[in-house]
Design an enzyme around this catalytic site. Sequence first.
Site, PDB file in Angstrom:
ATOM      1  N   HIS A 139      37.242  41.142  39.107  1.00 34.54           N
ATOM      2  CA  HIS A 139      37.311  40.152  40.193  1.00 34.54           C
ATOM      3  C   HIS A 139      35.958  39.871  40.842  1.00 34.54           C
ATOM      4  O   HIS A 139      35.538  38.717  40.947  1.00 34.54           O
ATOM      5  CB  HIS A 139      38.334  40.595  41.235  1.00 34.54           C
ATOM      6  CG  HIS A 139      38.827  39.506  42.123  1.00 34.54           C
ATOM      7  ND1 HIS A 139      39.093  38.229  41.655  1.00 34.54           N
ATOM      8  CD2 HIS A 139      39.115  39.482  43.458  1.00 34.54           C
ATOM      9  CE1 HIS A 139      39.522  37.480  42.662  1.00 34.54           C
ATOM     10  NE2 HIS A 139      39.540  38.218  43.761  1.00 34.54           N
ATOM     11  N   VAL A 140      35.273  40.900  41.330  1.00 36.49           N
ATOM     12  CA  VAL A 140      33.938  40.726  41.898  1.00 36.49           C
ATOM     13  C   VAL A 140      32.943  40.724  40.745  1.00 36.49           C
ATOM     14  O   VAL A 140      32.892  41.673  39.964  1.00 36.49           O
ATOM     15  CB  VAL A 140      33.608  41.852  42.894  1.00 36.49           C
ATOM     16  CG1 VAL A 140      32.199  41.663  43.455  1.00 36.49           C
ATOM     17  CG2 VAL A 140      34.635  41.876  44.021  1.00 36.49           C
ATOM     18  N   HIS A 141      32.133  39.676  40.648  1.00 35.50           N
ATOM     19  CA  HIS A 141      31.300  39.487  39.465  1.00 35.50           C
ATOM     20  C   HIS A 141      29.990  40.261  39.562  1.00 35.50           C
ATOM     21  O   HIS A 141      28.891  39.693  39.513  1.00 35.50           O
ATOM     22  CB  HIS A 141      31.049  37.995  39.242  1.00 35.50           C
ATOM     23  CG  HIS A 141      32.312  37.230  39.044  1.00 35.50           C
ATOM     24  ND1 HIS A 141      32.407  35.871  39.210  1.00 35.50           N
ATOM     25  CD2 HIS A 141      33.567  37.645  38.691  1.00 35.50           C
ATOM     26  CE1 HIS A 141      33.648  35.477  38.978  1.00 35.50           C
ATOM     27  NE2 HIS A 141      34.368  36.541  38.661  1.00 35.50           N
TER      28      HIS A 141
ATOM     29  N   ASP B 152      36.317  39.977  33.515  1.00 29.68           N
ATOM     30  CA  ASP B 152      35.845  38.666  33.981  1.00 29.68           C
ATOM     31  C   ASP B 152      34.812  38.074  33.019  1.00 29.68           C
ATOM     32  O   ASP B 152      33.741  37.645  33.423  1.00 29.68           O
ATOM     33  CB  ASP B 152      35.243  38.799  35.378  1.00 29.68           C
ATOM     34  CG  ASP B 152      36.234  39.326  36.393  1.00 29.68           C
ATOM     35  OD1 ASP B 152      36.634  38.559  37.278  1.00 29.68           O
ATOM     36  OD2 ASP B 152      36.627  40.504  36.308  1.00 29.68           O
TER      37      ASP B 152
ATOM     38  N   HIS C 207      35.029  38.295  47.786  1.00 34.18           N
ATOM     39  CA  HIS C 207      36.358  38.919  47.738  1.00 34.18           C
ATOM     40  C   HIS C 207      36.462  40.170  48.614  1.00 34.18           C
ATOM     41  O   HIS C 207      37.283  41.058  48.341  1.00 34.18           O
ATOM     42  CB  HIS C 207      36.738  39.255  46.295  1.00 34.18           C
ATOM     43  CG  HIS C 207      36.615  38.098  45.354  1.00 34.18           C
ATOM     44  ND1 HIS C 207      37.287  36.917  45.548  1.00 34.18           N
ATOM     45  CD2 HIS C 207      35.874  37.931  44.213  1.00 34.18           C
ATOM     46  CE1 HIS C 207      36.977  36.075  44.567  1.00 34.18           C
ATOM     47  NE2 HIS C 207      36.127  36.652  43.763  1.00 34.18           N
TER      48      HIS C 207
ATOM     49  N   TYR D 145      38.813  31.499  31.756  1.00 31.96           N
ATOM     50  CA  TYR D 145      38.349  30.623  32.850  1.00 31.96           C
ATOM     51  C   TYR D 145      38.615  29.156  32.547  1.00 31.96           C
ATOM     52  O   TYR D 145      37.902  28.269  33.015  1.00 31.96           O
ATOM     53  CB  TYR D 145      36.866  30.854  33.144  1.00 31.96           C
ATOM     54  CG  TYR D 145      36.619  32.131  33.912  1.00 31.96           C
ATOM     55  CD1 TYR D 145      36.400  32.120  35.271  1.00 31.96           C
ATOM     56  CD2 TYR D 145      36.627  33.370  33.264  1.00 31.96           C
ATOM     57  CE1 TYR D 145      36.189  33.290  35.984  1.00 31.96           C
ATOM     58  CE2 TYR D 145      36.425  34.547  33.963  1.00 31.96           C
ATOM     59  CZ  TYR D 145      36.203  34.493  35.323  1.00 31.96           C
ATOM     60  OH  TYR D 145      36.001  35.660  36.025  1.00 31.96           O
TER      61      TYR D 145
ATOM     62  N   HIS E 299      43.223  44.161  38.878  1.00 31.29           N
ATOM     63  CA  HIS E 299      42.145  43.174  38.886  1.00 31.29           C
ATOM     64  C   HIS E 299      41.320  43.198  40.176  1.00 31.29           C
ATOM     65  O   HIS E 299      40.094  43.322  40.136  1.00 31.29           O
ATOM     66  CB  HIS E 299      42.707  41.775  38.649  1.00 31.29           C
ATOM     67  CG  HIS E 299      41.642  40.728  38.550  1.00 31.29           C
ATOM     68  ND1 HIS E 299      40.707  40.712  37.529  1.00 31.29           N
ATOM     69  CD2 HIS E 299      41.348  39.662  39.350  1.00 31.29           C
ATOM     70  CE1 HIS E 299      39.897  39.684  37.690  1.00 31.29           C
ATOM     71  NE2 HIS E 299      40.246  39.038  38.795  1.00 31.29           N
TER      72      HIS E 299
ATOM     73  N   ASN F 100      43.155  36.587  38.561  1.00 29.84           N
ATOM     74  CA  ASN F 100      43.495  35.349  39.273  1.00 29.84           C
ATOM     75  C   ASN F 100      43.286  34.103  38.422  1.00 29.84           C
ATOM     76  O   ASN F 100      43.967  33.088  38.613  1.00 29.84           O
ATOM     77  CB  ASN F 100      42.690  35.234  40.571  1.00 29.84           C
ATOM     78  CG  ASN F 100      41.195  35.289  40.356  1.00 29.84           C
ATOM     79  OD1 ASN F 100      40.684  36.294  39.844  1.00 29.84           O
ATOM     80  ND2 ASN F 100      40.477  34.254  40.748  1.00 29.84           N
TER      81      ASN F 100
ATOM     82  N   ASP G 147      40.844  38.158  33.897  1.00 27.96           N
ATOM     83  CA  ASP G 147      40.052  36.921  33.860  1.00 27.96           C
ATOM     84  C   ASP G 147      39.432  36.732  32.475  1.00 27.96           C
ATOM     85  O   ASP G 147      38.327  37.192  32.204  1.00 27.96           O
ATOM     86  CB  ASP G 147      38.991  36.887  34.951  1.00 27.96           C
ATOM     87  CG  ASP G 147      39.581  36.628  36.327  1.00 27.96           C
ATOM     88  OD1 ASP G 147      40.805  36.404  36.411  1.00 27.96           O
ATOM     89  OD2 ASP G 147      38.823  36.634  37.311  1.00 27.96           O
TER      90      ASP G 147
END
Length: 473
Positions: A360-362, A172, A333, A204, A323, A238, A201
Amino acid sequence: MRLVVVGLWCLILGLILNPTKFCDAGVTSSYVRKSLSALPNAEDVDMPWDSDVFAVPSGYNAPQQVHITQGDYEGRGVIISWTTPYDKAGANKVVYWSENSKSQKRAMGTVVTYKYYNYTSAFIHHCTIKDLEYDTKYYYRLGFGDAKRQFWFVTPPKPGPDVPYVFGLIGDIGQTHDSNTTLTHYEQNSAKGQAVLFMGDLSYSNRWPNHDNNRWDTWGRFSERSVAYQPWIWTAGNHEIDYAPDIGEYQPFVPFTNRYPTPHEASGSGDPLWYAIKRASAHIIVLSSYSGFVKYSPQYKWFTSELEKVNRSETPWLIVLVHAPLYNSYEAHYMEGEAMRAIFEPYFVYYKVDIVFSGHVHSYERSERVSNVAYNIVNAKCTPVSDESAPVYITIGDGGNSEGLASEMTQPQPSYSAFREASFGHGIFDIKNRTHAHFSWHRNQDGASVEADSLWLLNRYWASEDASSMSAM
């Protein structure tokens, strides 16, 4: 018996040099990162268009956005990708040679373009080079005339049970100033990752108006300083879906699949979003959170077939990349990976997957070894329990993207969560031999080699094999 002794000495030495505990449960880090006040719009957060990291190389039709990934199943192939403004003679050629030879070889790639809304891509070149020597440094040159550009990479050692290898871990990332810090931090880490496992990711660009694909180009130039020299193993996230019916874009993953190929066919996959490779002592399986995965789906059938091919005597470390995390105690999420967990977790446990990396989770989170495979709708045993056959789940979606950090956590911290912290950073997975590997997480605010969290891992397969050998003595 010899392997047991070697493994124990490796563990003792690691604990002396780095006194970390095995799976200390329930730590929510007290570290509070000074916020750069993340803004809601990518235009306000991403690095400016004229940033030096986005600079276009000089020379007529100069190759740019150069990146490599593994190009086969065993590690003797590489896919080299780049773009040029024009499809001129010679633009599609790669010249390469090993550092041990003066003999130069040539390979021709394929070229594609794509359109997305009002954007038309440059000419995108992909060249797969196979039958390389293991553990060898190769140089490669792209372009011609005053636009020639030269790079290099090192092939992995031949797959084997006690082959050491170091993976970098990034997810990400995006293209903000924090993204630049993360990549710089990784490059400066004394652990010296040899390849990157990327958890999805990338650019962006979909956060820009109309999914501005020019931001795919800037991201390609930004990341080139790393990915042109060591392979990044891609996972789709995503932000790669790019499904936008409001602007007439109904086909998902168009920019990603045109720009970032994977060696999926080498592992019998019919889709570039899920595939497998062997690299040194690791067998790596990449899954797609955003493709069909229920029983009888193509991804499910491929995955179960791939697991049967894993040879832990050759590649003892079984790693899965996906992801969306299957275990996640952040509010962001939360439980998005639950459906996939219900389908795949029994296989993770049965085949003794060592570790599952997600993004996914930042933020960052590491789990205990737990499973929830006993649960069914009748018995309602829905609490994860300790399971020595289960993998460690690590979320490392903290690369620095424009959406900012995920700082809100579920309370109280669940027992399956060993450590969590809302900071940007990267990880290192350092395989020592068939029995031991060391994982470390490095937050951007520390020195590059400072370990904010770390863990020694005992290989799930060989731990059980050694235990069986010891009990039989």
